[in-house]
Each structure stands twice: as C-alpha cells, then as structure tokens.
Design an enzyme around this catalytic site. Sequence first.
Site, PDB file in Angstrom:
ATOM      1  N   ASN A  13       0.839  -1.213   0.000  1.00 46.16           N
ATOM      2  CA  ASN A  13       0.000   0.000   0.000  1.00 46.16           C
ATOM      3  C   ASN A  13       0.867   1.252   0.000  1.00 46.16           C
ATOM      4  O   ASN A  13       0.552   2.236  -0.668  1.00 46.16           O
ATOM      5  CB  ASN A  13      -0.953   0.001   1.200  1.00 46.16           C
ATOM      6  N   MET A  82       0.843  -2.646  12.422  1.00 45.99           N
ATOM      7  CA  MET A  82       0.333  -3.706  13.285  1.00 45.99           C
ATOM      8  C   MET A  82       0.379  -3.367  14.779  1.00 45.99           C
ATOM      9  O   MET A  82       0.308  -4.267  15.608  1.00 45.99           O
ATOM     10  CB  MET A  82       1.110  -5.008  13.022  1.00 45.99           C
ATOM     11  N   ASN A  99      -6.823   4.640   8.391  1.00 45.71           N
ATOM     12  CA  ASN A  99      -6.311   3.267   8.365  1.00 45.71           C
ATOM     13  C   ASN A  99      -6.994   2.512   7.245  1.00 45.71           C
ATOM     14  O   ASN A  99      -8.169   2.749   6.963  1.00 45.71           O
ATOM     15  CB  ASN A  99      -6.638   2.596   9.707  1.00 45.71           C
ATOM     16  N   HIS A 101      -8.169  -1.271   6.159  1.00 44.30           N
ATOM     17  CA  HIS A 101      -8.412  -2.570   6.785  1.00 44.30           C
ATOM     18  C   HIS A 101      -9.095  -3.491   5.777  1.00 44.30           C
ATOM     19  O   HIS A 101     -10.041  -3.075   5.102  1.00 44.30           O
ATOM     20  CB  HIS A 101      -9.299  -2.385   8.032  1.00 44.30           C
ATOM     21  N   SER A 128     -11.843  -1.371   3.706  1.00 42.86           N
ATOM     22  CA  SER A 128     -12.368  -0.085   4.176  1.00 42.86           C
ATOM     23  C   SER A 128     -11.219   0.844   4.521  1.00 42.86           C
ATOM     24  O   SER A 128     -10.196   0.407   5.057  1.00 42.86           O
ATOM     25  CB  SER A 128     -13.198  -0.282   5.456  1.00 42.86           C
ATOM     26  N   LEU A 136      -9.754  -0.584  18.042  1.00 45.24           N
ATOM     27  CA  LEU A 136      -9.097  -1.295  16.936  1.00 45.24           C
ATOM     28  C   LEU A 136      -9.981  -1.352  15.693  1.00 45.24           C
ATOM     29  O   LEU A 136     -11.137  -1.799  15.781  1.00 45.24           O
ATOM     30  CB  LEU A 136      -8.754  -2.722  17.392  1.00 45.24           C
ATOM     31  N   ASP A 137      -9.430  -0.933  14.555  1.00 40.41           N
ATOM     32  CA  ASP A 137     -10.150  -0.972  13.279  1.00 40.41           C
ATOM     33  C   ASP A 137     -11.551  -0.382  13.421  1.00 40.41           C
ATOM     34  O   ASP A 137     -12.553  -0.972  12.973  1.00 40.41           O
ATOM     35  CB  ASP A 137     -10.210  -2.413  12.730  1.00 40.41           C
ATOM     36  N   GLU A 166      -7.350  -2.677  -2.819  1.00 44.59           N
ATOM     37  CA  GLU A 166      -6.936  -1.834  -1.678  1.00 44.59           C
ATOM     38  C   GLU A 166      -6.077  -0.675  -2.144  1.00 44.59           C
ATOM     39  O   GLU A 166      -6.216   0.451  -1.674  1.00 44.59           O
ATOM     40  CB  GLU A 166      -6.137  -2.654  -0.660  1.00 44.59           C
TER      41      GLU A 166
HETATM   42  C1  GRF Z   1      -3.349  -4.816   3.934  1.00 50.89           C
HETATM   43  O1  GRF Z   1      -4.216  -5.872   3.650  1.00 50.89           O
HETATM   44  C2  GRF Z   1      -4.034  -3.788   4.791  1.00 50.89           C
HETATM   45  O2  GRF Z   1      -5.394  -3.636   4.532  1.00 50.89           O
HETATM   46  C3  GRF Z   1      -3.860  -4.349   6.176  1.00 50.89           C
HETATM   47  O3  GRF Z   1      -2.581  -4.939   6.169  1.00 50.89           O
HETATM   48  C4  GRF Z   1      -2.214  -5.263   4.826  1.00 50.89           C
HETATM   49  C5  GRF Z   1      -0.944  -4.531   4.540  1.00 50.89           C
HETATM   50  O4  GRF Z   1      -0.395  -4.881   3.297  1.00 50.89           O
HETATM   51  N1  GRF Z   1      -4.071  -3.358   7.199  1.00 50.89           N
HETATM   52  P1  GRF Z   1       0.867  -4.087   2.739  1.00 50.89           P
HETATM   53  O5  GRF Z   1       1.927  -4.104   3.831  1.00 50.89           O
HETATM   54  O6  GRF Z   1       0.422  -2.694   2.418  1.00 50.89           O
HETATM   55  O7  GRF Z   1       1.299  -4.843   1.525  1.00 50.89           O
END
Ligand code: GRF
Length: 203
Positions: A13, A82, A99, A101, A128, A136-137, A166
């Site tokens: 991402n 995380m 965030n 998710h 989302s 959390l989330d 995403e």
């Molecule tokens: C993604 O699925 C995101 O939605 C979640 O953790 C994953 C992260 O993937 N929170 P990356 O590190 O961006 O490849």
Amino acid sequence: MKAVVLASGRGSNLEALLNHQQGYQICHLISNNHKAKALQTAQQHGVVNTYLNWHNSQEAELAASQIITQTQAELIILAGFMKILSATFVQRHSNQIINIHPSLLPKYPGLHTHQQVLDQGDTEHGASVHLVDELLDHGPVIAQTVIAVNQDDDAQSLAERLICKEHKLLTAVVGLIAQQQIKLSDQPMTYQGQTLLKPLVIE
Ligand code: GRF
C-alpha cells in the site's frame, strides 16, 4: 499536502501511494519493524524513513509525533501498521489518522478477515478506509471497495484479489483528502460539502 505513512511489513500500500502521489507527498515512512520491506521501499523512492522500536510504545509514539510535527504532515496513514495506537496519540492527532483494513467494516475488525469471510459464508468481501479512533479498526468509515467471493476462493485468493483493490481505494481516498473533497476535520466529516452519511464506494 504532506502525509506520513506508518507500516509494519510488506508495504505494498505504501508503494501504491508512492507511485500515485497526485496532490499529496509521502514525506516520511515510520516502521515499528526493522525488517519491514516497507523501509526498503521508502528508501528506493528516496523517502526519509525511520525505524522506531515500539517496546516502549509511549516513547515510540512521542517520537512519531515529533516526526509528524517536524514534517508538517497533515495526514497520517496507517497502511498495514500492526500496533494499536494509544488514545493519547489518537487525540493528539485527532481527525488526521486514517487506516486501511481488509474487511467491510464494521464486519471483522482485527486479524484473519479473509478466513472469517469464508467461515461465515459471505458472498461479498472488501476493504475499508476509516478515520482512526481509540478502538481497533474502528471509527467512521470513509470509503470501501467490494469484491465478490467465488465458490473456489480460499483465504489466499481473496487476499490476492483484494490487495489490488486496496491500492486503488487508498490512493483514491488520499487524493480526495488532498483535494479537500473529503474533509476529515469537519464534524461529521464531509464529501464535496455534504455530510458523508455512508461510505463512498471506490471501484
Ligand atoms: C493490507 O491488507 C491492509 O489492509 C492491512 O494490512 C495489509 C498490509 O499490506 N491493514 P501491505 O503491507 O500494504 O502490503
């Protein structure tokens, strides 16, 4: 608009955000994991990156806040971060943290979302982007993207199909915030001047 990204792992991402950067600039990457591929990705893109040891989360959060203040970033993006941020941190940067998710929130906060979708027999899955609050989330959902669940899907195939969506979702939302089409600081938040009553859908 300047944004700081917090990421703990693979950083796909982050990479999508770095490749997009229309109307916004990712000015710093913070990771709690010194082995995170996200740190290398930032490095390759010439983006300042910092590993912060999160064993003492209060100190780490203070250091993160210092970076955010120094860079004058207006937006903080959690992209696969995380660690759970404290209420103090969230309040310090209120209405500035988003965030991504991998579920159609409010369904399935936390881990193993793809498997939960399969276990529940859902026919739809998705991701989302939400404003972060103390839980959390959790927090007002800004936008979502949806995929169909196929009969032969497993958790891995769902994850693989969803991650591409995403990337589009997150870059689109950050772009809209940069253009001030979405205003997180409005209470409740607005899209094109109107209260956002339900999440935007990004294809
Ligand atoms: C993604 O699925 C995101 O939605 C979640 O953790 C994953 C992260 O993937 N929170 P990356 O590190 O961006 O490849």
